[in-house]
Design a protein around this motif. Structure first.
Motif, mmCIF file in Angstrom:
data_model
loop_
_atom_site.group_PDB
_atom_site.id
_atom_site.type_symbol
_atom_site.label_atom_id
_atom_site.label_comp_id
_atom_site.label_asym_id
_atom_site.label_seq_id
_atom_site.Cartn_x
_atom_site.Cartn_y
_atom_site.Cartn_z
ATOM 1 N N THR A 179 0.836 -1.192 0.000
ATOM 2 C CA THR A 179 0.000 0.000 0.000
ATOM 3 C C THR A 179 0.877 1.250 0.000
ATOM 4 N N LYS A 180 0.367 2.277 -0.626
ATOM 5 C CA LYS A 180 1.025 3.586 -0.635
ATOM 6 C C LYS A 180 -0.038 4.642 -0.341
ATOM 7 N N THR A 185 3.993 6.807 -4.026
ATOM 8 C CA THR A 185 3.481 5.985 -5.119
ATOM 9 C C THR A 185 4.410 4.793 -5.322
ATOM 10 N N PHE A 186 3.947 3.811 -6.058
ATOM 11 C CA PHE A 186 4.770 2.643 -6.357
ATOM 12 C C PHE A 186 5.823 2.993 -7.411
ATOM 13 N N GLN A 216 -0.186 7.329 -9.987
ATOM 14 C CA GLN A 216 -0.799 7.133 -8.672
ATOM 15 C C GLN A 216 -1.698 5.909 -8.590
ATOM 16 N N SER A 219 -2.691 3.339 -5.456
ATOM 17 C CA SER A 219 -2.340 3.938 -4.170
ATOM 18 C C SER A 219 -3.573 4.569 -3.537
ATOM 19 N N SER A 220 -3.412 5.058 -2.307
ATOM 20 C CA SER A 220 -4.525 5.619 -1.543
ATOM 21 C C SER A 220 -4.203 7.044 -1.116
ATOM 22 N N ARG A 256 -7.780 9.975 -6.099
ATOM 23 C CA ARG A 256 -6.453 10.574 -5.967
ATOM 24 C C ARG A 256 -6.383 11.959 -6.640
ATOM 25 N N CYS A 310 -8.105 1.482 -8.561
ATOM 26 C CA CYS A 310 -7.104 1.594 -7.493
ATOM 27 C C CYS A 310 -7.370 0.569 -6.394
#
Length: 471
Positions: A179-180, A185-186, A216, A219-220, A256, A310
């Motif tokens: 998780t991000k 971000t990944f 993004q 991600s959260s 996001r 997402c």
């Protein structure tokens, strides 16, 4: 030295008969630039002359700016209804006056058809959080909210609840690794078909945001967004499962920066085109018969699909870590607008800003706080609520109030006593900042049936430390 006789104020210009607005500032600038060495009487005479017949001064070296401003089309401020239309409030005792004022203002809009306030409601911008508003052929960007498509998503696994103790460290590592939150971000975001939507080529603002959306995805957001493992208990037969307790994953996040930028862009368009009194300015709408209205509607739906993507990527990553597939998934938007029908069969646009769709038979998720249970619900299709229900416990303290009021040590003790471990977060998201979810649910027994519960156990929010106070 400046001649004191030439000092003219904005009030002086208004007294000459000038309308309120930008022209006052323009006139003051002209006086300062061209009449500083003349008498006040001479300046007033010039101002009166251009006001009397602006067309004569369009080419004037000194007064053309005032003339053009006076001749520009004036924005007409739309009038609200004298009194708000009737609306339903659920759990009124727990709702602050600011939220009630906001729904009353919304119900005075000329496009308003029906409204309701959910028991988790609190003050926001434009439509209150927990507000539901039905309109006729118009969409209000701030009625949807900045985080377009913010939603809940739950996956249930046919795995024993004992995993939460037996493999706690593994589950914590899975949450941190997969998780991000916030700005993180990944390094290698996953691809998704939502990013191939043709709207990225057809609507300029959407196309300009594609790179951000791709970066993004999966991600959260920060704030109250989370991904958490917990225990789901379902009634017998729900999701074709026997009654019992199961390992589950619950996530809360939206679209996001992609959705936020769409919201900002079309809100400005709406506010430029739809002038409303000060107290209603954030409720500016776009007519769905216009290009701008159609563009926003398409972009909003794309942002909703993106938010769902997402969540699905988050849950896919977790399924890989658990080495199993979920046996059920439940998800729902709670910041969105839908085309629905009223009792007479007429199409209405239903804005749910922090409200869960609860049409007859519709499944949804209503979370509690980080220590309180959430609920899997099935809607009853209540007309007075416009087929809606609460979207969570709802705040009883603002973020600033929570940071200034709550004691960090006491909050940590409360979380520990509940048997919950929190990674990230801060005092602004502490359980005490939220209403009692059980009271919220009691206030909406006419709106939903509870078919399952979810008890958080390992909560991941924005930040990498164990529960800490965010500065």
């Amino acid at each position: 030295m400046k001649n004191e006789k030439t000092h003219i104020s904005g009030q002086d210009i208004l007294s000459l008969g000038y309308p309120e607005g930008k022209v006052i500032g323009t006139a003051l600038a002209v006086v300062q630039a061209h009449f500083s060495n003349k008498t006040k009487e001479e300046a007033n005479k010039a101002l009166e002359s251009v006001l009397l017949d602006p067309a004569l001064f369009i080419e004037d070296d000194q007064l053309s700016a005032i003339a053009k401003e006076l001749m520009a089309p004036r924005d007409q401020v739309l009038q609200l209804k004298d009194t708000p239309d009737i609306y339903k409030v659920y759990g009124a005792d727990g709702i602050e006056q600011g939220a009630l004022n906001q729904i009353e203002t919304a119900m005075r809009l000329p496009i308003a058809k029906a409204g309701a306030l959910m028991p988790d409601a609190h003050q926001g911008y434009g439509l209150p959080i927990g507000g539901v508003l039905a309109t006729e052929n118009a969409v209000i960007p701030y009625g949807v909210g900045v985080d377009i498509g913010c939603r809940m998503c739950m996956t249930i696994y046919d795995l024993p609840e004992s995993m939460l103790e037996d493999r706690k460290e593994d589950l914590k590592k899975m949450l941190i690794r997969n998780t991000k939150f916030g700005k993180a971000t990944f390094k290698k975001p996953k691809e998704h078909e939502v990013l191939e939507n043709q709207l990225f080529n057809e609507i300029p603002i959407v196309g300009n945001l594609k790179d951000r959306a791709a970066m993004q995805i999966g991600s959260s957001g920060g704030g109250n967004h989370f991904v958490e493992f917990g225990i789901t208990e379902v009634e017998d037969g729900e999701f074709d499962l026997p009654k019992g307790k199961y390992l589950a994953l619950l996530s809360h996040s939206g679209s996001r920066g992609f959705g936020a930028a769409i919201a900002k862009y079309y809100t400005k368009l709406a506010m430029d085109q739809c002038k409303l009194p000060q107290e209603a300015k954030h409720l500016a709408w776009l007519d769905l018969d216009t290009q701008e209205g159609q563009e926003y509607w398409l972009a909003m739906n794309l942002a909703g699909d993106y938010a769902s993507a997402c969540h699905h990527q988050i849950h896919d990553r977790m399924a890989v870590g658990l080495r199993t597939n979920p046996v059920a998934m439940v998800e729902n938007h709670h910041n969105f607008a839908w085309k629905e029908q009223d009792l007479e069969g007429n199409e209405i646009i239903v804005h749910r800003k922090g409200a869960t769709p609860a049409g007859k038979g519709v499944l949804g998720i209503i979370p509690g706080s980080m220590t309180a249970p959430g609920y899997i619900v099935r809607g009853k299709g209540d007309d007075a609520s416009i087929n809606s229900a609460a979207h969570g416990a709802g705040r009883r303290m603002s973020r600033t109030q929570a940071k200034n009021t709550l004691n960090k040590t006491e909050v940590i003790d409360q979380i520990n006593d509940a048997g919950v471990e929190v990674i990230g977060s801060g005092l602004d998201e502490a359980p005490g900042a939220y209403k009692d979810i059980k009271e919220v649910m009691d206030s909406q027994k006419d709106l939903v049936d509870v078919v399952g519960t979810f008890q958080p156990k390992i909560v991941r929010m924005c930040g990498d430390e164990k529960f800490h106070e965010v500065d």
